[in-house]
Design a protein around this motif. Structure first.
Motif, PDB file in Angstrom:
ATOM      1  N   GLU A   1       0.860  -1.220   0.032  1.00 25.05           N
ATOM      2  CA  GLU A   1      -0.128  -0.055  -0.028  1.00 25.05           C
ATOM      3  C   GLU A   1       0.838   1.252   0.177  1.00 25.05           C
ATOM      4  OE1 GLU A   1      -3.230   0.057  -0.519  1.00 25.05           O
ATOM      5  OE2 GLU A   1      -3.241  -1.960  -0.864  1.00 25.05           O
ATOM      6  N   ARG A   2       1.836   1.463   0.856  1.00 23.23           N
ATOM      7  CA  ARG A   2       2.596   2.341   0.778  1.00 23.23           C
ATOM      8  C   ARG A   2       3.523   2.770  -0.598  1.00 23.23           C
ATOM      9  NH1 ARG A   2       6.965   4.312   5.546  1.00 23.23           N
ATOM     10  NH2 ARG A   2       7.700   6.441   4.681  1.00 23.23           N
ATOM     11  N   MET A   3       3.907   1.650  -0.931  1.00 26.29           N
ATOM     12  CA  MET A   3       4.918   1.689  -2.190  1.00 26.29           C
ATOM     13  C   MET A   3       3.852   2.176  -3.517  1.00 26.29           C
ATOM     14  SD  MET A   3       7.269  -1.405  -2.020  1.00 26.29           S
ATOM     15  CE  MET A   3       8.146  -1.089  -3.803  1.00 26.29           C
ATOM     16  N   LEU A   4       2.783   1.476  -3.463  1.00 29.62           N
ATOM     17  CA  LEU A   4       1.718   2.156  -4.424  1.00 29.62           C
ATOM     18  C   LEU A   4       1.305   3.583  -4.396  1.00 29.62           C
ATOM     19  CD1 LEU A   4      -0.815  -1.104  -4.672  1.00 29.62           C
ATOM     20  CD2 LEU A   4       0.699  -0.196  -6.576  1.00 29.62           C
ATOM     21  N   ASP A   5       0.785   3.923  -3.004  1.00 32.23           N
ATOM     22  CA  ASP A   5       0.436   5.142  -2.626  1.00 32.23           C
ATOM     23  C   ASP A   5       1.580   6.090  -3.308  1.00 32.23           C
ATOM     24  OD1 ASP A   5      -1.774   4.575  -1.513  1.00 32.23           O
ATOM     25  OD2 ASP A   5      -1.193   4.610   0.359  1.00 32.23           O
ATOM     26  N   ILE A   6       2.785   6.100  -3.077  1.00 32.23           N
ATOM     27  CA  ILE A   6       3.785   7.106  -3.529  1.00 32.23           C
ATOM     28  C   ILE A   6       4.127   6.797  -4.789  1.00 32.23           C
ATOM     29  CG2 ILE A   6       5.968   8.043  -2.774  1.00 32.23           C
ATOM     30  CD1 ILE A   6       5.583   7.201  -0.110  1.00 32.23           C
ATOM     31  N   GLY A   7       4.552   5.440  -5.160  1.00 31.98           N
ATOM     32  CA  GLY A   7       5.215   5.523  -6.371  1.00 31.98           C
ATOM     33  C   GLY A   7       4.369   4.958  -7.664  1.00 31.98           C
ATOM     34  N   PHE A   8       3.196   4.784  -7.416  1.00 31.41           N
ATOM     35  CA  PHE A   8       2.069   4.644  -8.627  1.00 31.41           C
ATOM     36  C   PHE A   8       0.969   5.363  -8.689  1.00 31.41           C
ATOM     37  CE2 PHE A   8      -1.374   2.322 -10.715  1.00 31.41           C
ATOM     38  CZ  PHE A   8      -0.794   1.874 -11.928  1.00 31.41           C
ATOM     39  N   LYS A   9       0.142   5.329  -7.383  1.00 25.84           N
ATOM     40  CA  LYS A   9      -0.775   6.545  -7.481  1.00 25.84           C
ATOM     41  C   LYS A   9      -0.432   7.882  -7.520  1.00 25.84           C
ATOM     42  CE  LYS A   9      -3.403   3.268  -4.531  1.00 25.84           C
ATOM     43  NZ  LYS A   9      -4.370   3.325  -3.296  1.00 25.84           N
ATOM     44  N   GLY A  10       0.679   8.051  -6.717  1.00 30.57           N
ATOM     45  CA  GLY A  10       1.267   9.499  -6.863  1.00 30.57           C
ATOM     46  C   GLY A  10       1.528   9.880  -8.153  1.00 30.57           C
ATOM     47  N   VAL A  11       2.037   9.019  -9.060  1.00 28.02           N
ATOM     48  CA  VAL A  11       2.388   9.520 -10.242  1.00 28.02           C
ATOM     49  C   VAL A  11       0.849  10.037 -11.062  1.00 28.02           C
ATOM     50  CG1 VAL A  11       3.153   8.876 -12.555  1.00 28.02           C
ATOM     51  CG2 VAL A  11       4.346   7.901 -10.422  1.00 28.02           C
ATOM     52  N   ILE A  12      -0.192   9.020 -11.001  1.00 28.94           N
ATOM     53  CA  ILE A  12      -1.346   9.563 -11.471  1.00 28.94           C
ATOM     54  C   ILE A  12      -1.773  10.730 -11.030  1.00 28.94           C
ATOM     55  CG2 ILE A  12      -3.622   8.820 -11.919  1.00 28.94           C
ATOM     56  CD1 ILE A  12      -2.642   5.791 -11.732  1.00 28.94           C
ATOM     57  N   TRP A  13      -1.906  10.729  -9.770  1.00 28.00           N
ATOM     58  CA  TRP A  13      -2.467  12.034  -9.388  1.00 28.00           C
ATOM     59  C   TRP A  13      -1.316  13.363  -9.594  1.00 28.00           C
ATOM     60  CZ3 TRP A  13      -6.482  10.137  -8.774  1.00 28.00           C
ATOM     61  CH2 TRP A  13      -6.883   9.127  -7.787  1.00 28.00           C
ATOM     62  N   GLY A  14      -0.278  13.174  -9.801  1.00 23.80           N
ATOM     63  CA  GLY A  14       0.526  14.315 -10.341  1.00 23.80           C
ATOM     64  C   GLY A  14       0.284  14.668 -11.494  1.00 23.80           C
ATOM     65  N   ILE A  15       0.169  13.764 -12.413  1.00 18.92           N
ATOM     66  CA  ILE A  15      -0.191  14.002 -13.741  1.00 18.92           C
ATOM     67  C   ILE A  15      -1.512  14.653 -13.942  1.00 18.92           C
ATOM     68  CG2 ILE A  15      -1.015  12.958 -15.990  1.00 18.92           C
ATOM     69  CD1 ILE A  15       1.263  10.907 -15.455  1.00 18.92           C
ATOM     70  N   GLN A  16      -2.449  14.220 -13.312  1.00 17.48           N
ATOM     71  CA  GLN A  16      -3.707  14.869 -13.110  1.00 17.48           C
ATOM     72  C   GLN A  16      -3.796  16.313 -12.667  1.00 17.48           C
ATOM     73  OE1 GLN A  16      -6.857  13.669  -9.920  1.00 17.48           O
ATOM     74  NE2 GLN A  16      -7.853  13.057 -11.509  1.00 17.48           N
ATOM     75  N   ALA A  17      -3.199  16.467 -11.721  1.00 16.19           N
ATOM     76  CA  ALA A  17      -3.288  18.015 -11.194  1.00 16.19           C
ATOM     77  C   ALA A  17      -2.400  18.702 -12.164  1.00 16.19           C
ATOM     78  CB  ALA A  17      -2.477  17.940  -9.751  1.00 16.19           C
ATOM     79  N   ALA A  18      -1.230  18.339 -12.875  1.00 15.27           N
ATOM     80  CA  ALA A  18      -0.483  19.080 -13.558  1.00 15.27           C
ATOM     81  C   ALA A  18      -1.337  19.512 -14.783  1.00 15.27           C
ATOM     82  CB  ALA A  18       1.078  18.237 -14.254  1.00 15.27           C
ATOM     83  N   ALA A  19      -1.912  18.641 -15.354  1.00 17.98           N
ATOM     84  CA  ALA A  19      -2.894  18.819 -16.686  1.00 17.98           C
ATOM     85  C   ALA A  19      -3.794  19.768 -16.452  1.00 17.98           C
ATOM     86  CB  ALA A  19      -3.375  17.275 -17.337  1.00 17.98           C
ATOM     87  N   GLU A  20      -4.146  19.930 -15.052  1.00 20.82           N
ATOM     88  CA  GLU A  20      -5.233  20.902 -14.843  1.00 20.82           C
ATOM     89  C   GLU A  20      -4.635  22.404 -14.977  1.00 20.82           C
ATOM     90  OE1 GLU A  20      -7.850  22.117 -10.852  1.00 20.82           O
ATOM     91  OE2 GLU A  20      -7.368  19.859 -11.209  1.00 20.82           O
ATOM     92  N   VAL A  21      -3.479  22.443 -14.560  1.00 17.48           N
ATOM     93  CA  VAL A  21      -2.901  23.658 -14.372  1.00 17.48           C
ATOM     94  C   VAL A  21      -1.785  24.320 -15.682  1.00 17.48           C
ATOM     95  CG1 VAL A  21      -3.216  24.242 -11.983  1.00 17.48           C
ATOM     96  CG2 VAL A  21      -0.984  23.184 -12.788  1.00 17.48           C
TER      97      VAL A  21
END
Length: 252
Positions: free
Chosen positions: A109-129
């Motif tokens: 869970e911790r590895m997924l939260d930071i290393g996988f999900k975090g990449v998706i959330w980063g892309i999502q937020a960056a695409a917004e701005v």
């Protein structure tokens, strides 16, 4: 160093040390205003201090990017303060190597939260701005473990292979908005975070298998990231660049 990133705003997650720190220092030297992100304030302050002491521009982004809300706060907050976001480097990770019988739910869970999900959330937020006219560049940090794997690395290899898939899919979707998405795939690079998984014997075997006869450095990886983030790579997207001294595609 040529100021090819002059006027750009670049946020680098997990840049309190290792590859992230080296990338922050290099992008700042290339003229970018750098958002230095880490969970530990002392790490952030040290890197911001290094950049400003060298005449560069940096701001502290002390934020936990292991959740969607945390990542959005980091990306959107930095973009609002700078009035723009041109570059996002998804570098943050938390890594544990475990044999199959020892893999624990909390580790996954911790590895997924930071290393996988975090990449998706980063892309999502960056695409917004990211500006619709200027576009932008997103660089994800994968690993050669996404191509070839060793024992005790089921979770890590799976996540890094996933980051490669995320990279290609995001590039396909965001290209129409002039947002380029690429990844680097480093081989073993000595950093503060990888010390627990390294020893002299293992390093010697890796060096013997590497055509260039050495381990990579954080600066080797930072140079590749900066290239992919720059206009020199303006027609490069959906690519995974192995920065590995040739280890995964040769047999010596």
């Amino acid at each position: 160093m040529t100021k090819v990133l002059e006027g750009r705003a670049a946020l680098i997650t997990g840049s309190g040390n290792g590859i992230g720190r080296a990338t922050a220092l290099r992008m700042a030297a290339m003229g970018a205003t750098v958002g230095v992100n880490d969970l530990k304030p002392e790490f952030v302050e040290k890197v911001v201090g290094e950049i400003t002491a060298a005449g560069g521009k940096a701001v502290a982004v002390t934020q936990n990017v292991a959740t969607r809300d945390g990542m959005r706060s980091a990306v959107l907050g930095f973009a609002e303060k700078q009035g723009r976001l041109d570059i996002l480097v998804n570098n943050a990770a938390w890594v544990r190597y475990q044999a199959v019988p020892d893999i624990a739910p909390e580790t996954i869970e911790r590895m997924l939260d930071i290393g996988f999900k975090g990449v998706i959330w980063g892309i999502q937020a960056a695409a917004e701005v990211m500006d619709a006219e200027r576009g932008g560049a997103i660089v994800n940090v994968a690993s050669v473990a996404g191509f070839v794997s060793a024992k005790n690395s089921i979770v890590y290899s799976g996540i890094k292979a996933g980051v490669m898939g995320i990279t290609r899919a995001a590039a396909a979707e965001l290209g129409a908005r002039k947002i380029r998405v690429n990844a680097v795939a480093p081989s073993a690079v000595p950093t503060e975070g990888t010390q627990r998984n390294r020893n002299a014997e293992l390093d010697a075997r890796r060096i013997a298998r590497t055509p260039l006869g050495r381990l990579g450095t954080v600066d080797d990886i930072a140079k590749a990231i900066c290239y992919l983030a720059s206009d020199d790579a303006s027609f490069v997207t959906a690519q995974v660049m192995a920065v590995d001294g040739g280890i995964i595609t040769t047999n010596i």
